[in-house]
Design an enzyme around this catalytic site. Structure first.
Site, PDB file in Angstrom:
ATOM      1  N   HIS A 196       0.829  -1.206   0.000  1.00  0.00           N
ATOM      2  CA  HIS A 196       0.000   0.000   0.000  1.00  0.00           C
ATOM      3  C   HIS A 196       0.864   1.257   0.000  1.00  0.00           C
ATOM      4  CE1 HIS A 196      -3.622  -2.419   1.448  1.00  0.00           C
ATOM      5  NE2 HIS A 196      -3.996  -1.807   0.355  1.00  0.00           N
ATOM      6  N   ARG A 303     -11.037  -5.449 -13.035  1.00  0.00           N
ATOM      7  CA  ARG A 303     -10.646  -6.751 -12.459  1.00  0.00           C
ATOM      8  C   ARG A 303     -11.536  -7.047 -11.253  1.00  0.00           C
ATOM      9  NH1 ARG A 303      -5.598  -4.041 -13.487  1.00  0.00           N
ATOM     10  NH2 ARG A 303      -4.322  -5.109 -15.058  1.00  0.00           N
ATOM     11  N   ARG A 339     -14.518  -7.825 -16.149  1.00  0.00           N
ATOM     12  CA  ARG A 339     -14.105  -9.232 -16.264  1.00  0.00           C
ATOM     13  C   ARG A 339     -14.699 -10.014 -15.094  1.00  0.00           C
ATOM     14  NH1 ARG A 339      -7.806 -10.429 -16.332  1.00  0.00           N
ATOM     15  NH2 ARG A 339      -7.939  -9.839 -14.136  1.00  0.00           N
ATOM     16  N   GLU A 438      -6.295 -15.213 -24.192  1.00  0.00           N
ATOM     17  CA  GLU A 438      -5.028 -15.253 -23.440  1.00  0.00           C
ATOM     18  C   GLU A 438      -4.393 -16.647 -23.440  1.00  0.00           C
ATOM     19  OE1 GLU A 438      -5.983 -14.070 -19.400  1.00  0.00           O
ATOM     20  OE2 GLU A 438      -8.012 -14.839 -19.641  1.00  0.00           O
ATOM     21  N   ASN A 461      -0.330 -10.728 -20.798  1.00  0.00           N
ATOM     22  CA  ASN A 461       0.508 -11.323 -19.755  1.00  0.00           C
ATOM     23  C   ASN A 461       0.421 -12.850 -19.801  1.00  0.00           C
ATOM     24  OD1 ASN A 461       0.792  -8.667 -19.059  1.00  0.00           O
ATOM     25  ND2 ASN A 461      -0.433  -8.774 -17.209  1.00  0.00           N
ATOM     26  N   ASP A 462      -0.822 -13.365 -19.753  1.00  0.00           N
ATOM     27  CA  ASP A 462      -0.982 -14.816 -19.812  1.00  0.00           C
ATOM     28  C   ASP A 462      -0.706 -15.358 -21.205  1.00  0.00           C
ATOM     29  OD1 ASP A 462      -1.454 -15.861 -17.280  1.00  0.00           O
ATOM     30  OD2 ASP A 462      -3.552 -15.252 -17.282  1.00  0.00           O
ATOM     31  N   ARG A 472       5.258 -16.825 -15.566  1.00  0.00           N
ATOM     32  CA  ARG A 472       5.564 -15.402 -15.381  1.00  0.00           C
ATOM     33  C   ARG A 472       5.843 -15.040 -13.931  1.00  0.00           C
ATOM     34  NH1 ARG A 472       0.641 -11.962 -14.827  1.00  0.00           N
ATOM     35  NH2 ARG A 472      -1.235 -13.239 -14.879  1.00  0.00           N
ATOM     36  N   CYS A 509      -5.694  -5.677 -23.289  1.00  0.00           N
ATOM     37  CA  CYS A 509      -5.791  -5.157 -21.919  1.00  0.00           C
ATOM     38  C   CYS A 509      -4.631  -5.598 -21.035  1.00  0.00           C
ATOM     39  CB  CYS A 509      -7.122  -5.562 -21.276  1.00  0.00           C
ATOM     40  SG  CYS A 509      -7.336  -7.329 -21.059  1.00  0.00           S
TER      41      CYS A 509
END
Length: 547
Positions: A196, A303, A339, A438, A461-462, A472, A509
Site C-alpha cells: 500500500h 478486475r 471481467r 489469453e 501477460n498470460d 511469469r 488489456c
C-alpha cells in the site's frame, strides 16, 4: 565518489536533493512478566481504542488528500485491529504467559505477517506490512507518554529544504503523513511494488524505490543524491556530469507532463486518420476518479476479482451490485468492460477452499471455477446485469479455451436474465459479451469464438506465458519470457484478423498495451482499443497522434 544502488522502482520520476534517514523503530520489544494479566489486557484494550481513533483520523486525511479509494486502506487497518483471531492471540499470550502487552502485540504481528508472507498471492504477501503497521501503532501507544498524540512520524520530519526520505521501510500510515511540500522522493531498504505504501507513492506523484537492501543505512543522512524512480536507481554523491544529465531529464519530464495535459479532450487519431480507443484498467470503484482525471475513453478491464480478494467471505450480490453501479454511474455513457472473477493461479482466496496445485497457472481458475460452481457465478452475473441498467457495462469472460465454454457461460447468463425478467428487475437486454484471448487455444479458435461474442480483449501477460511456456511468476525465466517474441506478436495479429473478419472489435488489456515501442505495430495490424493503467492514457495518445 559516486555510488549507484539499485532497487525496484515503484513510482516513476526523478528527484534530486539531500537524504534524510528516518530512524528505525522497534528493533526489539522487551518481554517481561506482569503480575496482573487482567490489568495488562485492559491496558492493551485502551491502546487498541486509541489506535482505532488515530486510524479514523488517518482515514479522514487520506480521503481528503487521495480520495476514498486510498482511504479505505485505513478501514482495512481498523478491521485488522478488531479481528477476533488477532485479539485472541494478543490477549491469550498475556493471559497464559503473563507477558507485557507490547511483547504480545509484537509476537502476534510477527506471527500474522509470516502467515501472509507464506501465501501464494503477491497481493496477500504485501498485507504483511499492513499488519505490522497496525501493530506498530499499538506498540507506540503502549510505550508513549500518556499525553502523546501518535503523530511521531509527522513530527520526525526535518524542517528546511525539501529532502529525499530514506528508511528501512515505510508504513502506509507514515506515508500518508508525509509533508508533500518537503518530501521529494522516498527510498526504502525493504518493501514491495504491491504494498500500500508503493500505491500511495504513485498517488502522491513521488518518485520511489523499494527493496534497495542493507546497503541503505543511517550513514546516508545528509548525502546529496538522485532518485530515478523509473529505473529503480539511487545515485549517491553524483558527479557534475551525471547531475547535469539528470537535471536535464527532470526538465524534459516536466515539459512532457505539460504537453500531455494539452492532449486532454483530444481524439486519439493518428495523422493518417486511424482511430484507437484508449481505455483504462481498474481493480476497484475508487480508481474511477483517476480514470476520468486522465481522460480515458472507457474502462477496458475492471478486475472484479479484487472485490473477492479484499473480502473475508464471498461478496454478496448486493455488495457487488453497488460496486458495479457506482462505476457505471460515474462513467456515464462510457463503456465499462467488467471481467468476471479470475480467481486462482497467483490470486488465491482462502474462503474458496481451492486445493494446492503443483501448477496453478494451468489449473482450476477463472471460468473453470465459474462453470463448475455456477452458484458463485450466478451471484456475480445478477449483480452485473442489474448494474447494467445504470450505465454502459459489458461482461468479459477470462481464460476461455473453447467454444463450448462460451456457450455454457451464455446459457448460465440466459438463466440469470430469465430470473431477473420474472422478478421485473431491469437490466440492459443488449449487454455486450466478450472474452479474454489469453491462451494459444483461444487464438487458434478465434474465428469460431468470434461468432459467439461481441468483442475480444487480448490478455498479453498470460498469452505470453502460455505461448512461450514460461511461468511469469518465475524470476529466473524473465530473460526467456519475452513479450516482444515474434510468436506472441503473431498471436495478437491472428486474433485481430479473426475478430475483424467476424465484424467484432478487438482490444488489448495486458501490460503490453502500454508498451510504446509496439504502438506502431498495433496501428499496423488494426487493434481497435488499448486498455492500460490510467497514467499511460495521455502518453499513448501523444504517440498515436504523432504517427
Amino acid at each position: 565518489m559516486m555510488r549507484r544502488l539499485r532497487g525496484t522502482g515503484v513510482s516513476s520520476g526523478i528527484a534530486i536533493g539531500r537524504i534524510h534517514v528516518l530512524a528505525a523503530k522497534h528493533d526489539e520489544v522487551q518481554r517481561y512478566v506482569v503480575k496482573d494479566a487482567d490489568a495488562e489486557i485492559a491496558r492493551f484494550r485502551r491502546a487498541q481504542d486509541r489506535a482505532l481513533q488515530q486510524l479514523k483520523q488517518l482515514r479522514d486525511k487520506a480521503a481528503k488528500d487521495f480520495g476514498e479509494g486510498k482511504a479505505e486502506l485505513f478501514d482495512t487497518h481498523q478491521l485488522m485491529l478488531r479481528d477476533p483471531d488477532y485479539l485472541e492471540s494478543v490477549e491469550g499470550l498475556i493471559s497464559s504467559s503473563k507477558v507485557n502487552a507490547e511483547y504480545a502485540v509484537h509476537s502476534t504481528a510477527e506471527q500474522f505477517a509470516a502467515m501472509f508472507r507464506a501465501m501464494d498471492s503477491s497481493y496477500m504477501q504485501a498485507r504483511a506490512a499492513d499488519v505490522r503497521d497496525v501493530s506498530s501503532r499499538v506498540i507506540d501507544i503502549l510505550q508513549a507518554p500518556a499525553e502523546a498524540d501518535g503523530q511521531q512520524e509527522a513530527d520526525a520530519q526535518p524542517q528546511g529544504e525539501p529532502y529525499i526520505l530514506a528508511a528501512q521501510d515505510l508504513d502506509p500510515s507514515e506515508t500518508v503523513q508525509l509533508d508533500r511540500s518537503k518530501v521529494l522522493a522516498f527510498v526504502t531498504a525493504e518493501g514491495s511494488a504491491n504494498s500500500h505504501t508503493s500505491i500511495l507513492a504513485r498517488s502522491m506523484g513521488l518518485p520511489a524505490i523499494v527493496g534497495i537492501g542493507d546497503e541503505l543505512n543511517e550513514d546516508f543522512d545528509g548525502v546529496y543524491a538522485i532518485v530515478d524512480g523509473s529505473q529503480g536507481e539511487l545515485l549517491l554523491d553524483p558527479d557534475a556530469e551525471t547531475l547535469h544529465e539528470y537535471q536535464s531529464s527532470q526538465q524534459r519530464i516536466e515539459e512532457h507532463r505539460r504537453l500531455l495535459q494539452e492532449l486532454k479532450g483530444k481524439p486519439t487519431v493518428s495523422s493518417s486518420g486511424q482511430r484507437i480507443r484508449l481505455y483504462a484498467n481498474i481493480a476497484n470503484p475508487e480508481e474511477v476518479d483517476n480514470v476520468l482525471a486522465n481522460d480515458a475513453e472507457g474502462i477496458g478491464l475492471f478486475r472484479s476479482e479484487f472485490l473477492y480478494l479484499e473480502s473475508e467471505d464471498f461478496p454478496t450480490e448486493e455488495f457487488q451490485f453497488n460496486a458495479y453501479k457506482q462505476v457505471a454511474q460515474k462513467m456515464g455513457d462510457r463503456l465499462i468492460v467488467i471481467r468476471t472473477l479470475d480467481i486462482g493461479a497467483d490470486k488465491q482466496v482462502a474462503y474458496f477452499g481451492l486445493d494446492k496445485e503443483d501448477n496453478p497457472a494451468l489449473g482450476y481458475r477463472a471460468i473453470r471455477i465459474c462453470l463448475t460452481q455456477p452458484e458463485i457465478f450466478k451471484v456475480q452475473l445478477r449483480a452485473l446485469l442489474r448494474a447494467s441498467a445504470f450505465g454502459n457495462i459489458a461482461i468479459m469472460l477470462p481464460m476461455i479455451t473453447s467454444v463450448d465454454e462460451v456457450r455454457r457461460s451464455k446459457a448460465i447468463i440466459e438463466e440469470v436474465k430469465t430470473e431477473l425478467r420474472a422478478q421485473d428487475i431491469e437490466f440492459n437486454e443488449g449487454i455486450q459479451l466478450g472474452i479474454m484471448v489469453e491462451t494459444p487455444a483461444s487464438v487458434v479458435m478465434a474465428p469460431e469464438l468470434a461468432k459467439e461474442v461481441d468483442f475480444f480483449s487480448i490478455g498479453t501477460n498470460d498469452l505470453t506465458q502460455y505461448t512461450l511456456a514460461c511461468d511469469r511468476q518465475n524470476q529466473k525465466l524473465h530473460q526467456f519470457a519475452d513479450p516482444h517474441s515474434p510468436a506472441v506478436l503473431r498471436m495478437i495479429e491472428m486474433t485481430v484478423t479473426a475478430a475483424h473478419k467476424a465484424g467484432i472489435w478487438c482490444g488489448i488489456c495486458g501490460e503490453l498495451g502500454a508498451d510504446l515501442t509496439l504502438t506502431d505495430t498495433y496501428l499496423r495490424i488494426g487493434v481497435d482499443e488499448l486498455s492500460v493503467s490510467a497514467p499511460m492514457i495521455l502518453p499513448l495518445r501523444g504517440v498515436i497522434r504523432g504517427r
